[in-house]
Design a protein around this motif. Structure first.
Motif, PDB file in Angstrom:
ATOM      1  N   PRO A  17       0.850  -1.198   0.000  1.00  0.00           N
ATOM      2  CA  PRO A  17       0.000   0.000   0.000  1.00  0.00           C
ATOM      3  C   PRO A  17       0.885   1.247   0.000  1.00  0.00           C
ATOM      4  N   PRO A  18       0.460   2.322  -0.630  1.00  0.00           N
ATOM      5  CA  PRO A  18       1.295   3.520  -0.694  1.00  0.00           C
ATOM      6  C   PRO A  18       1.647   4.084   0.671  1.00  0.00           C
ATOM      7  N   THR A  19       0.708   4.013   1.629  1.00  0.00           N
ATOM      8  CA  THR A  19       1.017   4.536   2.956  1.00  0.00           C
ATOM      9  C   THR A  19       2.112   3.714   3.624  1.00  0.00           C
ATOM     10  N   THR A  20       2.108   2.400   3.389  1.00  0.00           N
ATOM     11  CA  THR A  20       3.139   1.549   3.978  1.00  0.00           C
ATOM     12  C   THR A  20       4.501   1.866   3.386  1.00  0.00           C
ATOM     13  N   ALA A  21       4.560   1.935   2.064  1.00  0.00           N
ATOM     14  CA  ALA A  21       5.826   2.238   1.402  1.00  0.00           C
ATOM     15  C   ALA A  21       6.354   3.605   1.844  1.00  0.00           C
ATOM     16  N   TYR A  22       5.442   4.580   1.900  1.00  0.00           N
ATOM     17  CA  TYR A  22       5.864   5.922   2.334  1.00  0.00           C
ATOM     18  C   TYR A  22       6.448   5.894   3.733  1.00  0.00           C
ATOM     19  N   GLN A  23       5.763   5.243   4.669  1.00  0.00           N
ATOM     20  CA  GLN A  23       6.203   5.276   6.052  1.00  0.00           C
ATOM     21  C   GLN A  23       7.547   4.577   6.241  1.00  0.00           C
ATOM     22  N   LEU A  24       7.758   3.479   5.522  1.00  0.00           N
ATOM     23  CA  LEU A  24       9.032   2.775   5.623  1.00  0.00           C
ATOM     24  C   LEU A  24      10.198   3.671   5.181  1.00  0.00           C
ATOM     25  N   VAL A  25      10.014   4.348   4.053  1.00  0.00           N
ATOM     26  CA  VAL A  25      11.075   5.232   3.554  1.00  0.00           C
ATOM     27  C   VAL A  25      11.229   6.445   4.460  1.00  0.00           C
ATOM     28  N   HIS A  26      10.114   7.026   4.855  1.00  0.00           N
ATOM     29  CA  HIS A  26      10.133   8.207   5.721  1.00  0.00           C
ATOM     30  C   HIS A  26      10.874   7.931   7.031  1.00  0.00           C
ATOM     31  N   ASP A  27      10.591   6.798   7.642  1.00  0.00           N
ATOM     32  CA  ASP A  27      11.200   6.503   8.935  1.00  0.00           C
ATOM     33  C   ASP A  27      12.711   6.336   8.819  1.00  0.00           C
ATOM     34  N   GLU A  28      13.166   5.702   7.749  1.00  0.00           N
ATOM     35  CA  GLU A  28      14.612   5.532   7.608  1.00  0.00           C
ATOM     36  C   GLU A  28      15.298   6.877   7.359  1.00  0.00           C
ATOM     37  N   LEU A  29      14.663   7.758   6.583  1.00  0.00           N
ATOM     38  CA  LEU A  29      15.253   9.052   6.282  1.00  0.00           C
ATOM     39  C   LEU A  29      15.304   9.967   7.497  1.00  0.00           C
ATOM     40  N   MET A  30      14.552   9.655   8.548  1.00  0.00           N
ATOM     41  CA  MET A  30      14.619  10.472   9.762  1.00  0.00           C
ATOM     42  C   MET A  30      16.018  10.450  10.375  1.00  0.00           C
ATOM     43  N   LEU A  31      16.812   9.414  10.033  1.00  0.00           N
ATOM     44  CA  LEU A  31      18.150   9.303  10.598  1.00  0.00           C
ATOM     45  C   LEU A  31      19.166  10.174   9.874  1.00  0.00           C
ATOM     46  N   ASP A  32      18.782  10.771   8.753  1.00  0.00           N
ATOM     47  CA  ASP A  32      19.648  11.751   8.112  1.00  0.00           C
ATOM     48  C   ASP A  32      19.810  12.967   9.018  1.00  0.00           C
ATOM     49  N   GLY A  33      20.873  13.722   8.779  1.00  0.00           N
ATOM     50  CA  GLY A  33      21.032  14.970   9.510  1.00  0.00           C
ATOM     51  C   GLY A  33      19.974  15.987   9.114  1.00  0.00           C
ATOM     52  N   ASN A  34      19.740  16.953   9.980  1.00  0.00           N
ATOM     53  CA  ASN A  34      18.813  18.046   9.706  1.00  0.00           C
ATOM     54  C   ASN A  34      19.507  19.040   8.774  1.00  0.00           C
ATOM     55  N   SER A  35      18.978  19.200   7.566  1.00  0.00           N
ATOM     56  CA  SER A  35      19.662  20.038   6.579  1.00  0.00           C
ATOM     57  C   SER A  35      19.794  21.482   7.044  1.00  0.00           C
ATOM     58  N   ARG A  36      18.864  21.972   7.825  1.00  0.00           N
ATOM     59  CA  ARG A  36      18.946  23.359   8.298  1.00  0.00           C
ATOM     60  C   ARG A  36      20.095  23.564   9.285  1.00  0.00           C
ATOM     61  N   LEU A  37      20.518  22.476   9.938  1.00  0.00           N
ATOM     62  CA  LEU A  37      21.645  22.564  10.885  1.00  0.00           C
ATOM     63  C   LEU A  37      22.954  22.132  10.244  1.00  0.00           C
ATOM     64  N   ASN A  38      22.924  21.918   8.935  1.00  0.00           N
ATOM     65  CA  ASN A  38      24.131  21.498   8.224  1.00  0.00           C
ATOM     66  C   ASN A  38      24.939  22.731   7.852  1.00  0.00           C
ATOM     67  N   LEU A  39      25.989  22.999   8.608  1.00  0.00           N
ATOM     68  CA  LEU A  39      26.837  24.161   8.354  1.00  0.00           C
ATOM     69  C   LEU A  39      28.011  23.806   7.459  1.00  0.00           C
ATOM     70  N   ALA A  40      27.987  22.602   6.873  1.00  0.00           N
ATOM     71  CA  ALA A  40      29.012  22.203   5.915  1.00  0.00           C
ATOM     72  C   ALA A  40      28.601  22.547   4.492  1.00  0.00           C
ATOM     73  N   THR A  41      27.318  22.431   4.187  1.00  0.00           N
ATOM     74  CA  THR A  41      26.879  22.559   2.802  1.00  0.00           C
ATOM     75  C   THR A  41      26.677  24.011   2.392  1.00  0.00           C
ATOM     76  N   PHE A  42      27.011  24.279   1.124  1.00  0.00           N
ATOM     77  CA  PHE A  42      26.706  25.573   0.516  1.00  0.00           C
ATOM     78  C   PHE A  42      25.316  25.554  -0.116  1.00  0.00           C
ATOM     79  N   VAL A  43      24.702  24.392  -0.189  1.00  0.00           N
ATOM     80  CA  VAL A  43      23.466  24.221  -0.952  1.00  0.00           C
ATOM     81  C   VAL A  43      22.261  24.749  -0.178  1.00  0.00           C
ATOM     82  N   THR A  44      21.362  25.386  -0.894  1.00  0.00           N
ATOM     83  CA  THR A  44      20.160  25.982  -0.306  1.00  0.00           C
ATOM     84  C   THR A  44      19.323  24.932   0.421  1.00  0.00           C
ATOM     85  N   THR A  45      18.944  25.238   1.652  1.00  0.00           N
ATOM     86  CA  THR A  45      18.130  24.312   2.446  1.00  0.00           C
ATOM     87  C   THR A  45      16.784  24.909   2.846  1.00  0.00           C
ATOM     88  N   TRP A  46      16.479  26.116   2.374  1.00  0.00           N
ATOM     89  CA  TRP A  46      15.171  26.708   2.669  1.00  0.00           C
ATOM     90  C   TRP A  46      14.734  27.580   1.505  1.00  0.00           C
TER      91      TRP A  46
END
Length: 468
Positions: free
Chosen positions: A45-74
């Motif tokens: 189901p789409p909700t299942t697939a979405y939640q599985l991917v969403h939950d794993e991506l929560m472990l990425d760093g917060n892009s707004r607190l990424n002071l390494a990147t020059f890339v636009t985050t907002w």
């Protein structure tokens, strides 16, 4: 893009599916736990697939607190909506999406005017997936121009490209991919970027061009483009060698026109043949979009240009990538319209103000020495002060990560490998309030770090994921 290997046998596993992931029937989405490294046998189901991917991506760093990147985050919500409306449009299909192609053309014209092209109508330019592709295109044009001028000696002679050792890695890739010798000016003492005279001395009859970086990623400083052009003018007077300059303005080309209007670095200098920038850095657009502009059609050899059908006619194109969404180009045009010169000036001044203020507050802590202050790019680098032996910059980077802050620590290249630094990139969206929180967290760490017996980092290469 990164290269990835297939998984080893022990990496194969199944995902855990929560009953609440199902839509109407709580267990409807639990008939099979999907594998992670091969296609599942049945749909989810789409909700299942979405939640599985969403939950794993929560472990990425917060892009707004990424002071390494020059890339636009907002970006503004309206820009996000516009991008969503255009993400299904393929930029390569000029005839099918003529208005998207027109917005691209307008952006090129705006940049030509911003960068003081002698005749904006004669400038040739295009959008790219980012500055790396733009640099590749600029390098290809330099090499082809050199090869045509030296047809009696090429391919026997090996072309070379002169640049500072501080260039972004895309230039090393260009030289490797297109079989060009990379001649790099090393760092010396407190000079962390290209020296004009040293660059001119590396040039010879096989030099396709010199790259000047308007905003080094190592410390945020501008390279002296006008002085470089003057040194190459003198070289031509002495030897007859006519060496063009490409300005890698990935970040600075969208900062200097608004905050440093008296700085001459662009097409006002006749020796500048081409310029690139990242729309997704200080151009204030989500990744990925870049721009490459050539002074005139003579700077971009005609044989590199392909022509596609466009409204019953032909449109010239120059690209390494093909299919890509039109969303970023539409967002760039939106941002140009939305801000205008005064808006860009206000945004970039705000980021510079944050950088200057934050750098000063870090210096005032007493434990650190600034290499730069953020008065060119809104970027600054700092290291530990003389006498600080209990910890190093890698300890700082690791401990800040515990609070969510991503601050790169790295060692400088040849001739200054003794110097390890931290670098902070201030972007739109990194406000004075967030800077206050950053200083508070850094201040809170210092007593414990000062109490260490010595630096805790043993493997400096693994201490940070950031590499130039």
């Amino acid at each position: 893009m990164a290269l990835h290997k297939g998984p080893a046998k022990h990496e194969e596993r199944s995902m855990s599916v929560n009953p609440f992931f199902g839509e109407a029937d709580p267990v409807g989405g639990m008939t099979e736990a999907p594998p992670t490294h091969r296609l599942p046998d049945a749909p989810l189901p789409p909700t299942t697939a979405y939640q599985l991917v969403h939950d794993e991506l929560m472990l990425d760093g917060n892009s707004r607190l990424n002071l390494a990147t020059f890339v636009t985050t907002w970006m503004e919500p309206q820009a996000g909506v516009l991008m969503a409306e255009c993400r299904d449009k393929n930029m390569i299909d000029k005839d099918e999406y003529p208005r998207t192609a027109e917005l691209e053309r307008r952006c090129v014209a705006m940049l030509a005017d911003l960068w003081h092209a002698p005749d904006p109508a004669t400038v040739v330019g295009c959008s790219t997936t980012g500055s790396s592709e733009a640099c590749m295109l600029a390098g290809m044009a330099l090499k082809r121009r050199w090869a045509k001028r030296n047809a009696d000696r090429y391919p026997g002679a090996r072309p070379n490209l002169v640049m500072g050792v501080n260039v972004q890695v895309c230039w090393d890739k260009f030289c490797a991919f297109w079989e060009v010798e990379a001649r790099q000016v090393p760092m010396e003492g407190d000079r962390f970027h290209l020296d004009p005279q040293a660059a001119a001395e590396l040039c010879d009859e096989n030099t396709i061009g010199v790259v000047a970086v308007l905003g080094s990623t190592f410390d945020g400083s501008y390279e002296p483009v006008a002085e470089l052009c003057a040194a190459l003018d003198a070289l031509q007077e002495r030897t007859g060698l006519d060496v063009p300059v490409h300005v890698d303005g990935a970040s600075g080309a969208m900062v200097a026109p608004f905050l440093d209007e008296d700085l001459v670095w662009d097409f006002r200098l006749p020796r500048v043949a081409s310029i690139n920038t990242s729309g997704h850095k200080y151009g204030l657009v989500y990744p990925g979009v870049g721009w490459a502009l050539w002074r005139d059609k003579e700077a971009l050899p005609e044989e590199l240009v392909f022509r596609v059908n466009y409204l019953g006619g032909e449109m010239p194109t120059f690209a390494l990538n093909f299919s890509r969404p039109g969303a970023q180009v539409a967002a760039q045009y939106y941002t140009f319209l939305r801000l205008g010169r005064e808006g860009y000036r206000a945004v970039q001044q705000s980021t510079r103000d944050v950088a200057l203020s934050l750098a000063g507050r870090i210096e005032a802590l007493g434990d650190f020495r600034l290499l730069t202050r953020g008065d060119e790019l809104p970027v600054f680098a700092f290291t530990t002060a003389d006498g600080v032996t209990a910890y190093d910059v890698f300890d700082i980077s690791r401990r800040l990560r515990e609070g969510g802050w991503l601050v790169p620590a790295y060692t400088f290249p040849a001739n200054r490998e003794d110097l390890s630094v931290l670098r902070v990139v201030c972007r739109n969206g990194f406000s004075h309030d967030l800077a206050d929180l950053f200083v508070a967290d850094l201040t809170r760490l210092l007593p414990e770090l000062r109490g260490q017996q010595g630096p805790a980092t043993r493997d400096k290469g693994a201490a940070t994921g950031f590499h130039h």
